[in-house]
Design a protein around this motif. Structure first.
Motif, PDB file in Angstrom:
ATOM      1  N   VAL A   1      85.759  72.727  36.447  1.00  0.00           N
ATOM      2  CA  VAL A   1      84.741  72.163  37.338  1.00  0.00           C
ATOM      3  C   VAL A   1      84.904  70.651  37.411  1.00  0.00           C
ATOM      4  O   VAL A   1      84.839  70.045  38.487  1.00  0.00           O
ATOM      5  N   THR A   2      85.126  70.016  36.250  1.00  0.00           N
ATOM      6  CA  THR A   2      85.372  68.571  36.231  1.00  0.00           C
ATOM      7  C   THR A   2      86.663  68.244  36.960  1.00  0.00           C
ATOM      8  O   THR A   2      86.776  67.177  37.588  1.00  0.00           O
ATOM      9  N   ALA A   3      87.630  69.156  36.895  1.00  0.00           N
ATOM     10  CA  ALA A   3      88.931  68.918  37.530  1.00  0.00           C
ATOM     11  C   ALA A   3      88.911  69.224  39.017  1.00  0.00           C
ATOM     12  O   ALA A   3      89.948  69.121  39.683  1.00  0.00           O
ATOM     13  N   SER A   4      87.761  69.593  39.562  1.00  0.00           N
ATOM     14  CA  SER A   4      87.697  69.873  41.001  1.00  0.00           C
ATOM     15  C   SER A   4      86.479  69.201  41.623  1.00  0.00           C
ATOM     16  O   SER A   4      86.372  67.972  41.612  1.00  0.00           O
ATOM     17  N   TYR A   5      85.515  69.972  42.105  1.00  0.00           N
ATOM     18  CA  TYR A   5      84.440  69.407  42.929  1.00  0.00           C
ATOM     19  C   TYR A   5      83.506  68.460  42.198  1.00  0.00           C
ATOM     20  O   TYR A   5      82.870  67.619  42.816  1.00  0.00           O
ATOM     21  N   ALA A   6      83.424  68.548  40.873  1.00  0.00           N
ATOM     22  CA  ALA A   6      82.510  67.663  40.136  1.00  0.00           C
ATOM     23  C   ALA A   6      82.905  66.199  40.241  1.00  0.00           C
ATOM     24  O   ALA A   6      82.063  65.316  40.075  1.00  0.00           O
ATOM     25  N   MET A   7      84.178  65.933  40.527  1.00  0.00           N
ATOM     26  CA  MET A   7      84.633  64.548  40.614  1.00  0.00           C
ATOM     27  C   MET A   7      85.032  64.145  42.032  1.00  0.00           C
ATOM     28  O   MET A   7      85.740  63.169  42.225  1.00  0.00           O
ATOM     29  N   LEU A   8      84.550  64.902  43.006  1.00  0.00           N
ATOM     30  CA  LEU A   8      84.912  64.613  44.397  1.00  0.00           C
ATOM     31  C   LEU A   8      83.735  64.107  45.225  1.00  0.00           C
ATOM     32  O   LEU A   8      83.809  64.053  46.446  1.00  0.00           O
ATOM     33  N   GLY A   9      82.663  63.736  44.570  1.00  0.00           N
ATOM     34  CA  GLY A   9      81.496  63.271  45.294  1.00  0.00           C
ATOM     35  C   GLY A   9      81.655  61.877  45.870  1.00  0.00           C
ATOM     36  O   GLY A   9      82.481  61.084  45.403  1.00  0.00           O
ATOM     37  N   ASP A  10      80.859  61.571  46.878  1.00  0.00           N
ATOM     38  CA  ASP A  10      80.798  60.201  47.387  1.00  0.00           C
ATOM     39  C   ASP A  10      80.063  59.311  46.388  1.00  0.00           C
ATOM     40  O   ASP A  10      80.361  58.125  46.261  1.00  0.00           O
ATOM     41  N   VAL A  11      79.106  59.916  45.689  1.00  0.00           N
ATOM     42  CA  VAL A  11      78.350  59.235  44.633  1.00  0.00           C
ATOM     43  C   VAL A  11      78.203  60.216  43.476  1.00  0.00           C
ATOM     44  O   VAL A  11      77.946  61.403  43.684  1.00  0.00           O
ATOM     45  N   HIS A  12      78.386  59.692  42.249  1.00  0.00           N
ATOM     46  CA  HIS A  12      78.236  60.530  41.064  1.00  0.00           C
ATOM     47  C   HIS A  12      77.088  60.010  40.202  1.00  0.00           C
ATOM     48  O   HIS A  12      77.152  58.894  39.672  1.00  0.00           O
ATOM     49  N   LEU A  13      76.037  60.824  40.101  1.00  0.00           N
ATOM     50  CA  LEU A  13      74.926  60.529  39.208  1.00  0.00           C
ATOM     51  C   LEU A  13      75.057  61.431  37.987  1.00  0.00           C
ATOM     52  O   LEU A  13      75.775  62.432  38.020  1.00  0.00           O
TER      53      LEU A  13
ATOM     54  N   GLY B   1      83.088  53.394  34.609  1.00  0.00           N
ATOM     55  CA  GLY B   1      83.199  53.536  36.054  1.00  0.00           C
ATOM     56  C   GLY B   1      83.401  54.944  36.561  1.00  0.00           C
ATOM     57  O   GLY B   1      83.594  55.157  37.760  1.00  0.00           O
ATOM     58  N   MET B   2      83.345  55.939  35.672  1.00  0.00           N
ATOM     59  CA  MET B   2      83.524  57.330  36.098  1.00  0.00           C
ATOM     60  C   MET B   2      82.226  57.903  36.670  1.00  0.00           C
ATOM     61  O   MET B   2      82.255  58.828  37.479  1.00  0.00           O
ATOM     62  N   VAL B   3      81.109  57.353  36.251  1.00  0.00           N
ATOM     63  CA  VAL B   3      79.786  57.734  36.743  1.00  0.00           C
ATOM     64  C   VAL B   3      79.151  56.513  37.378  1.00  0.00           C
ATOM     65  O   VAL B   3      79.199  55.411  36.813  1.00  0.00           O
ATOM     66  N   ASP B   4      78.556  56.688  38.557  1.00  0.00           N
ATOM     67  CA  ASP B   4      77.959  55.544  39.253  1.00  0.00           C
ATOM     68  C   ASP B   4      76.647  55.104  38.615  1.00  0.00           C
ATOM     69  O   ASP B   4      76.374  53.909  38.512  1.00  0.00           O
ATOM     70  N   ARG B   5      75.844  56.092  38.191  1.00  0.00           N
ATOM     71  CA  ARG B   5      74.552  55.729  37.610  1.00  0.00           C
ATOM     72  C   ARG B   5      74.000  56.882  36.784  1.00  0.00           C
ATOM     73  O   ARG B   5      74.099  58.040  37.175  1.00  0.00           O
ATOM     74  N   VAL B   6      73.437  56.539  35.643  1.00  0.00           N
ATOM     75  CA  VAL B   6      72.740  57.522  34.809  1.00  0.00           C
ATOM     76  C   VAL B   6      71.257  57.460  35.174  1.00  0.00           C
ATOM     77  O   VAL B   6      70.651  56.385  35.126  1.00  0.00           O
ATOM     78  N   VAL B   7      70.692  58.603  35.530  1.00  0.00           N
ATOM     79  CA  VAL B   7      69.314  58.650  36.040  1.00  0.00           C
ATOM     80  C   VAL B   7      68.525  59.699  35.274  1.00  0.00           C
ATOM     81  O   VAL B   7      68.990  60.823  35.076  1.00  0.00           O
ATOM     82  N   THR B   8      67.323  59.343  34.852  1.00  0.00           N
ATOM     83  CA  THR B   8      66.475  60.303  34.160  1.00  0.00           C
ATOM     84  C   THR B   8      66.036  61.406  35.132  1.00  0.00           C
ATOM     85  O   THR B   8      65.996  61.208  36.343  1.00  0.00           O
ATOM     86  N   ARG B   9      65.680  62.544  34.572  1.00  0.00           N
ATOM     87  CA  ARG B   9      65.304  63.695  35.398  1.00  0.00           C
ATOM     88  C   ARG B   9      64.101  63.395  36.292  1.00  0.00           C
ATOM     89  O   ARG B   9      64.067  63.813  37.453  1.00  0.00           O
ATOM     90  N   ALA B  10      63.153  62.671  35.762  1.00  0.00           N
ATOM     91  CA  ALA B  10      61.954  62.351  36.542  1.00  0.00           C
ATOM     92  C   ALA B  10      62.272  61.463  37.742  1.00  0.00           C
ATOM     93  O   ALA B  10      61.606  61.532  38.780  1.00  0.00           O
ATOM     94  N   ASP B  11      63.303  60.629  37.608  1.00  0.00           N
ATOM     95  CA  ASP B  11      63.656  59.698  38.679  1.00  0.00           C
ATOM     96  C   ASP B  11      64.694  60.244  39.650  1.00  0.00           C
ATOM     97  O   ASP B  11      64.981  59.610  40.681  1.00  0.00           O
ATOM     98  N   LEU B  12      65.262  61.403  39.339  1.00  0.00           N
ATOM     99  CA  LEU B  12      66.354  61.926  40.168  1.00  0.00           C
ATOM    100  C   LEU B  12      65.964  62.178  41.629  1.00  0.00           C
ATOM    101  O   LEU B  12      66.712  61.778  42.538  1.00  0.00           O
ATOM    102  N   PRO B  13      64.837  62.840  41.909  1.00  0.00           N
ATOM    103  CA  PRO B  13      64.518  63.098  43.321  1.00  0.00           C
ATOM    104  C   PRO B  13      64.448  61.830  44.167  1.00  0.00           C
ATOM    105  O   PRO B  13      65.003  61.785  45.271  1.00  0.00           O
ATOM    106  N   LYS B  14      63.779  60.801  43.655  1.00  0.00           N
ATOM    107  CA  LYS B  14      63.649  59.556  44.418  1.00  0.00           C
ATOM    108  C   LYS B  14      65.012  58.876  44.575  1.00  0.00           C
ATOM    109  O   LYS B  14      65.344  58.382  45.656  1.00  0.00           O
TER     110      LYS B  14
END
Length: 301
Positions: A222-234, A271-284
């Motif tokens: 999964v990491t070797a395919s679509y998990a790392m193909l996003g325009d943004v990775h949270l 730089g492999m992840v754009d931002r770490v976001v808490t679960r409560a803040d994810l929707p916003k």
């Protein structure tokens, strides 16, 4: 001093069992262990503290120590879409156990057991709704279903989600959680890495955003395919993200890995992840990212 020949005084029945029983004789029966509902308390995996389940649910299954516990697909979709309101999108059915595989237990039996325990047909669940006001398709990979393993059903589900996003001209969000490919499907499982990659390319061809939220754990194919193909990775805090596990890497290179290696925070620094976001803040946060990316698409059009 009491006479040695005097028999010991027996404690009256009404005084046994501690002070609480003396003040309320029937209370022990009322609060007996067998009357306590199962699953009312959950153990914090970090501190060992027993947490009251309703409090943990109110905190979106994030412990006081900050651990983002693994959650199922229905909870994830409910937390993500506005007011928990979304339309379910079904995944195509696939042939079961084409290889007639058994690893000591027939694959069909493992599938049946997973379906009974989790309540879904397979690992992927898809929903369509609004995320902080922006319409989107979201697909969730449930680690509770055979370790979130990537098989034919998961591949078909991913493709169905991408096609739904293209048909509705909305962005797609993918919540990943997997231990890798599903070994019971052999090469058919590995083919899903290429098939899901092509589905991501369809999104890009339609100029639709593809945002990935990496949850604990996201590893293997999964990491070797679509998990790392996003325009943004949270990523959620503390999520394990990588291809091979830390123990395998240490055994291979025969060196001790840096503290926090393969965790979300470490990968954000690299730089492999754009931002770490808490679960409560994810929707916003997701809503802001999707709105911005869709506005860019509209401007380009």
């Amino acid at each position: 001093m009491a006479d040695k020949n005097t028999p010991p005084t027996k404690t009256p029945p009404e005084r046994r069992g501690g002070w609480l029983s003396r003040f309320a004789p029937g209370v022990r029966k009322i609060v007996s262990r067998r009357d306590t509902p199962d699953g009312l308390w959950v153990k914090d995996p970090d501190t060992g503290e027993m947490l009251y389940r309703p409090d943990l649910e109110a905190a979106l299954w994030v412990t006081p120590s900050g651990r983002h516990m693994r959650i199922g697909a229905s909870k994830r979709l409910g937390y993500t879409f506005d007011d928990g309101d979304y339309e379910k999108i079904s995944s195509p059915e696939v042939e079961e156990d084409p290889l007639k595989f058994s690893d000591g237990k027939p694959y069909r039996e493992r599938l049946a057991a997973a379906r009974k325990a989790v309540g879904t047909r397979d690992v992927m669940s898809i929903g369509y709704g609004e995320i902080d006001g922006t319409p989107a398709v979201a697909i969730v990979q449930d680690f509770a279903f055979m370790g979130g393993s990537l098989g034919m059903a998961a591949g078909e589900g991913f493709i169905a989600a991408a096609q739904a996003a293209v048909a509705r001209q909305v962005p797609m969000v993918c919540f990943t959680a997997a231990g890798g490919a599903r070994m019971q499907e052999g090469a058919l499982s590995l083919m899903q890495m290429a098939r899901t990659t092509l589905a991501v390319q369809e999104l890009k061809a339609a100029q639709l955003p593809f945002v990935v939220v990496l949850t604990d754990p996201t590893t293997g194919g999964v990491t070797a395919s679509y998990a790392m193909l996003g325009d943004v990775h949270l990523a959620e805090p503390g999520a394990l993200i990588g291809f091979a596990g830390p123990r395998v890497i240490e055994a291979t290179i025969r060196e001790k890995l840096p503290p926090g290696f393969q965790r979300a925070e470490y990968l954000e620094q690299k730089g492999m992840v754009d931002r770490v976001v808490t679960r409560a803040d994810l929707p916003k946060t997701l809503g802001q990212v999707l709105s911005m990316l869709m506005d860019g698409k509209r401007r380009a059009a």
